[in-house]
Design a protein around this motif. Sequence first.
Motif, mmCIF file in Angstrom:
data_model
loop_
_atom_site.group_PDB
_atom_site.id
_atom_site.type_symbol
_atom_site.label_atom_id
_atom_site.label_comp_id
_atom_site.label_asym_id
_atom_site.label_seq_id
_atom_site.Cartn_x
_atom_site.Cartn_y
_atom_site.Cartn_z
ATOM 1 N N THR A 185 1.162 6.833 11.696
ATOM 2 C CA THR A 185 1.745 8.135 11.352
ATOM 3 C C THR A 185 1.479 9.135 12.469
ATOM 4 O OG1 THR A 185 -0.250 8.860 10.190
ATOM 5 C CG2 THR A 185 1.439 7.749 8.869
ATOM 6 N N GLU A 186 2.310 10.175 12.491
ATOM 7 C CA GLU A 186 2.098 11.278 13.428
ATOM 8 C C GLU A 186 2.487 12.576 12.727
ATOM 9 O OE1 GLU A 186 5.963 11.284 16.177
ATOM 10 O OE2 GLU A 186 4.803 9.449 16.342
ATOM 11 N N THR A 187 1.920 13.672 13.191
ATOM 12 C CA THR A 187 2.082 14.950 12.497
ATOM 13 C C THR A 187 2.799 16.001 13.342
ATOM 14 O OG1 THR A 187 -0.103 15.653 13.249
ATOM 15 C CG2 THR A 187 0.018 14.556 11.107
ATOM 16 N N THR A 188 3.546 15.575 14.342
ATOM 17 C CA THR A 188 4.192 16.546 15.235
ATOM 18 C C THR A 188 5.242 17.381 14.532
ATOM 19 O OG1 THR A 188 5.716 14.816 15.965
ATOM 20 C CG2 THR A 188 3.761 15.190 17.328
ATOM 21 N N GLY A 189 5.742 16.932 13.387
ATOM 22 C CA GLY A 189 6.762 17.690 12.670
ATOM 23 C C GLY A 189 6.226 18.627 11.611
ATOM 24 N N PHE A 190 4.911 18.778 11.537
ATOM 25 C CA PHE A 190 4.312 19.658 10.526
ATOM 26 C C PHE A 190 4.776 21.106 10.687
ATOM 27 C CE2 PHE A 190 0.023 17.618 9.047
ATOM 28 C CZ PHE A 190 0.714 16.631 8.398
ATOM 29 N N THR A 191 4.939 21.771 9.543
ATOM 30 C CA THR A 191 5.152 23.219 9.542
ATOM 31 C C THR A 191 3.814 23.899 9.834
ATOM 32 O OG1 THR A 191 4.610 23.462 7.198
ATOM 33 C CG2 THR A 191 6.945 23.003 7.749
ATOM 34 N N GLU A 192 3.855 25.192 10.033
ATOM 35 C CA GLU A 192 2.617 25.950 10.284
ATOM 36 C C GLU A 192 1.667 25.809 9.099
ATOM 37 O OE1 GLU A 192 -0.165 29.096 9.819
ATOM 38 O OE2 GLU A 192 1.719 29.091 8.675
ATOM 39 N N LEU A 193 2.182 25.902 7.879
ATOM 40 C CA LEU A 193 1.347 25.775 6.679
ATOM 41 C C LEU A 193 0.741 24.375 6.594
ATOM 42 C CD1 LEU A 193 0.235 26.936 4.039
ATOM 43 C CD2 LEU A 193 2.372 26.219 2.926
ATOM 44 N N GLU A 194 1.516 23.352 6.896
ATOM 45 C CA GLU A 194 0.986 21.988 6.863
ATOM 46 C C GLU A 194 -0.096 21.787 7.929
ATOM 47 O OE1 GLU A 194 5.017 19.845 5.120
ATOM 48 O OE2 GLU A 194 4.781 20.120 7.281
ATOM 49 N N ARG A 213 -2.174 23.909 8.834
ATOM 50 C CA ARG A 213 -3.385 24.566 8.333
ATOM 51 C C ARG A 213 -4.015 23.861 7.139
ATOM 52 N NH1 ARG A 213 -3.048 29.429 5.897
ATOM 53 N NH2 ARG A 213 -0.798 29.429 5.620
ATOM 54 N N THR A 214 -3.242 23.034 6.415
ATOM 55 C CA THR A 214 -3.733 22.543 5.124
ATOM 56 C C THR A 214 -3.696 21.033 4.914
ATOM 57 O OG1 THR A 214 -1.565 22.826 4.087
ATOM 58 C CG2 THR A 214 -3.091 24.703 3.980
ATOM 59 N N VAL A 215 -3.122 20.281 5.825
ATOM 60 C CA VAL A 215 -3.073 18.822 5.684
ATOM 61 C C VAL A 215 -4.016 18.226 6.720
ATOM 62 C CG1 VAL A 215 -1.640 16.752 5.742
ATOM 63 C CG2 VAL A 215 -0.708 18.875 4.789
ATOM 64 N N ARG A 270 0.860 -1.190 0.000
ATOM 65 C CA ARG A 270 0.000 0.000 0.000
ATOM 66 C C ARG A 270 0.893 1.235 0.000
ATOM 67 N NH1 ARG A 270 -3.677 -0.558 5.163
ATOM 68 N NH2 ARG A 270 -1.586 -0.802 6.016
ATOM 69 N N ILE A 271 0.409 2.312 -0.616
ATOM 70 C CA ILE A 271 1.145 3.571 -0.677
ATOM 71 C C ILE A 271 0.527 4.559 0.308
ATOM 72 C CG2 ILE A 271 -0.264 4.416 -2.613
ATOM 73 C CD1 ILE A 271 2.226 5.922 -3.627
ATOM 74 N N LEU A 272 1.385 5.315 0.980
ATOM 75 C CA LEU A 272 0.908 6.334 1.913
ATOM 76 C C LEU A 272 0.734 7.659 1.181
ATOM 77 C CD1 LEU A 272 0.216 7.095 4.868
ATOM 78 C CD2 LEU A 272 2.583 7.881 5.069
ATOM 79 N N LEU A 273 -0.472 8.223 1.281
ATOM 80 C CA LEU A 273 -0.749 9.543 0.721
ATOM 81 C C LEU A 273 -1.272 10.454 1.814
ATOM 82 C CD1 LEU A 273 -2.506 8.621 -2.653
ATOM 83 C CD2 LEU A 273 -0.097 9.161 -2.251
ATOM 84 N N LEU A 274 -0.944 11.736 1.691
ATOM 85 C CA LEU A 274 -1.452 12.763 2.597
ATOM 86 C C LEU A 274 -2.619 13.467 1.917
ATOM 87 C CD1 LEU A 274 1.957 14.287 3.773
ATOM 88 C CD2 LEU A 274 0.596 12.482 4.868
ATOM 89 N N HIS A 275 -3.551 13.972 2.715
ATOM 90 C CA HIS A 275 -4.714 14.680 2.194
ATOM 91 C C HIS A 275 -4.590 16.155 2.572
ATOM 92 C CE1 HIS A 275 -9.091 15.879 2.231
ATOM 93 N NE2 HIS A 275 -8.906 15.416 1.019
ATOM 94 N N GLY A 276 -4.690 17.016 1.572
ATOM 95 C CA GLY A 276 -4.574 18.448 1.831
ATOM 96 C C GLY A 276 -5.579 19.240 1.035
ATOM 97 N N PHE A 277 -5.576 20.549 1.289
ATOM 98 C CA PHE A 277 -6.517 21.430 0.598
ATOM 99 C C PHE A 277 -5.945 22.829 0.479
ATOM 100 C CE2 PHE A 277 -7.427 21.727 5.103
ATOM 101 C CZ PHE A 277 -7.615 23.081 5.317
ATOM 102 N N GLU A 278 -6.543 23.601 -0.414
ATOM 103 C CA GLU A 278 -6.184 25.006 -0.610
ATOM 104 C C GLU A 278 -6.700 25.793 0.593
ATOM 105 O OE1 GLU A 278 -4.972 28.570 -1.612
ATOM 106 O OE2 GLU A 278 -4.427 26.859 -2.869
ATOM 107 N N PRO A 279 -5.830 26.560 1.276
ATOM 108 C CA PRO A 279 -6.265 27.270 2.488
ATOM 109 C C PRO A 279 -7.486 28.169 2.294
ATOM 110 C CG PRO A 279 -3.902 27.458 2.231
ATOM 111 C CD PRO A 279 -4.420 26.791 0.996
ATOM 112 N N GLY A 280 -7.587 28.823 1.160
ATOM 113 C CA GLY A 280 -8.715 29.714 0.922
ATOM 114 C C GLY A 280 -9.961 29.017 0.408
ATOM 115 N N ASP A 281 -9.859 27.717 0.103
ATOM 116 C CA ASP A 281 -10.980 26.982 -0.465
ATOM 117 C C ASP A 281 -10.881 25.509 -0.058
ATOM 118 O OD1 ASP A 281 -13.053 25.936 -1.945
ATOM 119 O OD2 ASP A 281 -12.088 26.254 -3.898
ATOM 120 N N PRO A 282 -11.305 25.162 1.159
ATOM 121 C CA PRO A 282 -11.168 23.787 1.645
ATOM 122 C C PRO A 282 -11.842 22.730 0.763
ATOM 123 C CG PRO A 282 -11.671 25.251 3.461
ATOM 124 C CD PRO A 282 -11.820 26.063 2.193
#
Length: 163
Positions: free
Chosen positions: A103-112, A114-116, A20-32
């Motif tokens: 998985t864990e998201t503790t290393g996310f940047t501020e932008l991530e 908000r958008t992942v 299986r492949i790992l994918l992240l789910h994200g969106f455009e900040p101004g348009d979820p």
Amino acid sequence: MPADGARKVSRVVLLDPRDRILLLHGFEPGDPANDWWFTPGGGVEGAETRAEAALRELAEETGITEVELGPVLWQRYCAFPFDGRRWEQDEWYFLARTTRTATETTGFTELERRTVTGARWWTSEELLSARETVYPTRLAGLLRTLLDDGPPGAPVVLAPEIV
């Protein structure tokens, strides 16, 4: 492949023991509602190599550090609008394998932060039948070929994707 001025990016095609492949789910900040799935990865920093960037980004975005990093599978130039600016990227996709699926998201940047919105392990069959937007757009077929034939002898240059 245009490289001048393009951000150097390393991405990871991370496979688990069940292929299986790992994918992240994200969106455009101004348009979820404008959302998509994508492979972990990000920009090369300072003097690090593409492989070092792939491993660092994978650790930051997923918490997964127990990986066997393989060859570069694909290279792609892409350009797209995101978070109020235009991004141009020269992306290299590394194959990696892991036995860890949590998985864990503790290393996310501020932008991530908000958008992942999450991560998911996908089978090839699920990806082939997905109705969601996935980048690169040919990922389902590329993954199927990888699983059927193994890694290419040299990186495959994908068609540019300009949004």
